[in-house]
Write an enzyme that holds these catalytic residues in place. Structure first.
Site, PDB file in Angstrom:
ATOM      1  N   GLU A 213      54.341  39.131  23.142  1.00 17.09           N
ATOM      2  CA  GLU A 213      55.696  39.716  23.178  1.00 17.09           C
ATOM      3  C   GLU A 213      55.747  41.011  23.977  1.00 17.09           C
ATOM      4  OE1 GLU A 213      56.473  37.754  18.748  1.00 17.09           O
ATOM      5  OE2 GLU A 213      56.910  39.870  19.043  1.00 17.09           O
ATOM      6  N   ASN A 254      51.767  35.275  25.507  1.00 16.81           N
ATOM      7  CA  ASN A 254      52.632  34.557  24.553  1.00 16.81           C
ATOM      8  C   ASN A 254      53.930  35.332  24.329  1.00 16.81           C
ATOM      9  OD1 ASN A 254      52.920  32.408  22.539  1.00 16.81           O
ATOM     10  ND2 ASN A 254      52.651  33.998  20.978  1.00 16.81           N
ATOM     11  N   ASP A 320      59.021  26.255  15.071  1.00 15.54           N
ATOM     12  CA  ASP A 320      59.715  25.932  13.825  1.00 15.54           C
ATOM     13  C   ASP A 320      61.199  25.855  14.132  1.00 15.54           C
ATOM     14  OD1 ASP A 320      58.927  29.220  12.391  1.00 15.54           O
ATOM     15  OD2 ASP A 320      60.366  28.667  13.972  1.00 15.54           O
TER      16      ASP A 320
HETATM   17  O1  G3I Z   1      49.495  40.718   2.750  1.00 15.53           O
HETATM   18  C1  G3I Z   1      50.453  41.716   2.432  1.00 15.53           C
HETATM   19  C2  G3I Z   1      50.576  41.798   0.916  1.00 15.53           C
HETATM   20  O2  G3I Z   1      49.342  42.307   0.389  1.00 15.53           O
HETATM   21  C3  G3I Z   1      51.699  42.754   0.572  1.00 15.53           C
HETATM   22  O3  G3I Z   1      51.867  42.759  -0.850  1.00 15.53           O
HETATM   23  C4  G3I Z   1      52.997  42.204   1.242  1.00 15.53           C
HETATM   24  C5  G3I Z   1      54.185  43.083   0.925  1.00 15.53           C
HETATM   25  O4  G3I Z   1      54.419  43.976   1.912  1.00 15.53           O
HETATM   26  O5  G3I Z   1      52.814  42.185   2.677  1.00 15.53           O
HETATM   27  C6  G3I Z   1      51.804  41.262   3.018  1.00 15.53           C
HETATM   28  O6  G3I Z   1      51.649  41.305   4.386  1.00 15.53           O
HETATM   29  C7  G3I Z   1      52.705  40.578   5.067  1.00 15.53           C
HETATM   30  C8  G3I Z   1      52.032  39.483   5.933  1.00 15.53           C
HETATM   31  O7  G3I Z   1      53.039  38.814   6.718  1.00 15.53           O
HETATM   32  C9  G3I Z   1      51.352  38.450   5.086  1.00 15.53           C
HETATM   33  O8  G3I Z   1      52.248  37.761   4.325  1.00 15.53           O
HETATM   34  C10 G3I Z   1      53.399  41.559   5.987  1.00 15.53           C
HETATM   35  O9  G3I Z   1      54.107  42.480   5.162  1.00 15.53           O
HETATM   36  C11 G3I Z   1      54.398  40.796   6.866  1.00 15.53           C
HETATM   37  O10 G3I Z   1      54.946  41.684   7.839  1.00 15.53           O
HETATM   38  C12 G3I Z   1      53.654  39.703   7.636  1.00 15.53           C
HETATM   39  O11 G3I Z   1      54.643  38.993   8.331  1.00 15.53           O
HETATM   40  C13 G3I Z   1      54.102  38.239   9.432  1.00 15.53           C
HETATM   41  C14 G3I Z   1      54.751  38.751  10.722  1.00 15.53           C
HETATM   42  O12 G3I Z   1      54.336  37.917  11.818  1.00 15.53           O
HETATM   43  C15 G3I Z   1      54.327  40.171  11.029  1.00 15.53           C
HETATM   44  O13 G3I Z   1      52.944  40.182  11.273  1.00 15.53           O
HETATM   45  C16 G3I Z   1      54.496  36.785   9.204  1.00 15.53           C
HETATM   46  O14 G3I Z   1      53.754  36.273   8.082  1.00 15.53           O
HETATM   47  C17 G3I Z   1      54.134  35.957  10.438  1.00 15.53           C
HETATM   48  O15 G3I Z   1      54.638  34.637  10.290  1.00 15.53           O
HETATM   49  C18 G3I Z   1      54.786  36.592  11.662  1.00 15.53           C
HETATM   50  O16 G3I Z   1      54.378  35.846  12.803  1.00 15.53           O
HETATM   51  C19 G3I Z   1      54.910  36.276  14.055  1.00 15.53           C
HETATM   52  C20 G3I Z   1      53.832  36.073  15.104  1.00 15.53           C
HETATM   53  O17 G3I Z   1      52.698  36.818  14.758  1.00 15.53           O
HETATM   54  C21 G3I Z   1      54.337  36.467  16.458  1.00 15.53           C
HETATM   55  N1  G3I Z   1      55.571  35.769  16.779  1.00 15.53           N
HETATM   56  C22 G3I Z   1      56.640  35.831  15.785  1.00 15.53           C
HETATM   57  C23 G3I Z   1      56.108  35.411  14.437  1.00 15.53           C
HETATM   58  C24 G3I Z   1      57.203  35.480  13.404  1.00 15.53           C
HETATM   59  O18 G3I Z   1      57.620  36.808  13.228  1.00 15.53           O
END
Ligand code: G3I
Length: 406
Positions: A213, A254, A320
């Site tokens: 991005e 990507n 998705d």
């Molecule tokens: O693991 C912690 C947990 O310990 C904590 O209690 C909880 C509450 O804050 O957060 C958890 O971490 C979260 C993590 O996902 C795991 O679930 C983060 O807050 C959350 O920001 C993170 O979101 C991910 C997001 O990227 C940001 O990294 C999404 O799962 C993931 O699907 C998303 O994927 C992105 C790709 O990397 C790039 N392209 C877009 C895509 C969708 O946004």
């Protein structure tokens, strides 16, 4: 003849046949008893064995040849055949194209059905979060490989190619990487991180999202810590460092909002041309493809083709299709067509390496928490039951497979 007998404290009477065969007091000796008593003991034993064998044979070979009720006896041995699971997409894919899924670390560790479906359906996997900078290097020089190692080990154990996501992003950068550093310091930290991570998984990774991005919606470079401090060359540098650390890994750039003919995709096309012209080892372009139902990308196949024409591979990396809730049968069918549409777009381009879903079950999809009012974006529902979208993918692949069996 009868006689008095003693067993422990108990006493009782035994009735015997003429030649001494004990029979239960309640039973007067019958003709069989009398016959048996005349036969030599050995012959009796042999006879009993023969009779037993005959009965067993009869049961086994089936009295049922018109003998009726015995049949029911045999039924219990026939275990009910397990209901066949949904067709395995990984077995239906053409040999040179992978079908993958993003892997949620928590589900991988805690849910057997999740692991079962993931391993049976997909021959490629992308770490949804486990390989992001905040997770891998929470403190400078302090690495936590636990989640990413578990992910890579699972993939190896299930014959799945690993797509690493992501070495450099404007988001998910740890707090210790700050603006206050000099460009040289920041560049050294970035090089150290990329080299350390790529070297650790050298030979285990099929491809890396080196940068994720980097574009703004208008196709220009996104304003980020990296652009502000290091200038536009940070992208080519990241590719060179990754390539030095693992010369065999396929290196991708990507982005999202580029899966159709958009200004952003035009900007990406320009950037890839420039990078490759400058010698940066950009091997592939990843199109995330987070699609909203009813908003299919414009000319997805043509867009992929124009990138492929630059001599790079292309891949659908985070597919998705989010549905505006509530879910209806019609929306699920429309969703299925969109999934099939993106698969066809990839299969229409010879250098399309893979179609990766950004999660395969609605139980762990990121959509719900990021797009209020939307959901059900995956090909399996919350109970891991296949949705029409899964059927549409399997149907398209089966049709192609039977059309060109070799
Ligand atoms: O693991 C912690 C947990 O310990 C904590 O209690 C909880 C509450 O804050 O957060 C958890 O971490 C979260 C993590 O996902 C795991 O679930 C983060 O807050 C959350 O920001 C993170 O979101 C991910 C997001 O990227 C940001 O990294 C999404 O799962 C993931 O699907 C998303 O994927 C992105 C790709 O990397 C790039 N392209 C877009 C895509 C969708 O946004």
């Amino acid at each position: 003849m009868t006689e008095e007998v003693r067993a422990g404290a108990a006493t009782g009477t035994v009735v015997r046949t003429d030649d001494g065969w004990p029979v239960s007091p309640s039973r007067v000796p019958t003709s069989v008893d009398r016959t048996m008593s005349r036969l030599p003991r050995a012959r009796v034993v042999v006879l009993s064995v023969v009779v037993l064998v005959l009965v067993a044979c009869a049961a086994y070979f089936g009295w049922d040849r018109g003998v009726g009720p015995v049949e029911s006896v045999a039924a219990p041995t026939a275990k009910p055949s397990p209901t066949p699971g949904p067709p395995a997409l990984r077995d239906l894919m053409p040999p040179n194209v992978r079908i993958g899924s993003a892997v949620n670390g928590q589900m991988l560790a805690s849910d057997a059905r999740y692991r079962e479906t993931l391993s049976s359906q997909f021959n490629a996997v992308t770490s949804e979060n486990a390989m992001k900078w905040t997770i891998l290097e929470p403190k400078r020089g302090v690495y936590d490989w636990s989640a990413s190692d578990q992910f890579v080990d699972f993939a190896k154990a299930n014959g799945q190619a690993v797509y690493g996501h992501t070495l450099l992003w404007h988001s998910n950068t740890p707090v210790w990487v700050t603006e206050s550093w000099s460009p040289e310091q920041l560049r050294a930290v970035l090089k150290q991180h990329i080299t350390t991570v790529v070297s650790r998984y050298r030979g285990k990774i099929w491809a890396w999202d080196v940068v994720n991005e980097v574009l703004a919606e208008d196709g220009s470079l996104r304003d980020s810590l990296w652009l502000r401090k290091l200038g536009p060359r940070y992208i080519a540098d990241a590719f060179r460092w990754a390539h030095e650390a693992d010369p065999d890994a396929r290196l991708f750039i990507n982005d999202y909002g580029t899966e159709g003919r958009t200004r952003k995709a035009d900007g990406l096309l320009r950037l890839v041309k420039e990078l490759r012209a400058g010698g940066a080892p950009v091997h592939g372009v990843g199109f995330q493809s987070h699609i909203r139902l009813g908003a299919p990308p414009k000319d997805a196949a043509g867009n992929l083709r124009r990138f492929a024409a630059l001599g790079v591979s292309v891949a659908i990396t985070e597919l998705d299709v989010r549905i505006p809730l509530p879910v209806t049968t019609q929306k699920l069918l429309d969703q299925a067509l969109l999934y099939q549409h993106m698969l066809k777009a990839c299969l229409a381009v010879a250098t399309c390496e893979s179609v990766t879903l950004w999660g395969f079950t609605d139980v762990s999809s990121w959509i719900g928490s990021h797009y209020p009012g939307y959901g059900a974006a995956c090909v399996f529902d919350e109970e891991f039951a296949p949705k029409p979208a899964h059927g549409a993918l399997a149907q398209e692949l089966s049709a192609r497979k039977s059309a060109s069996p070799n």
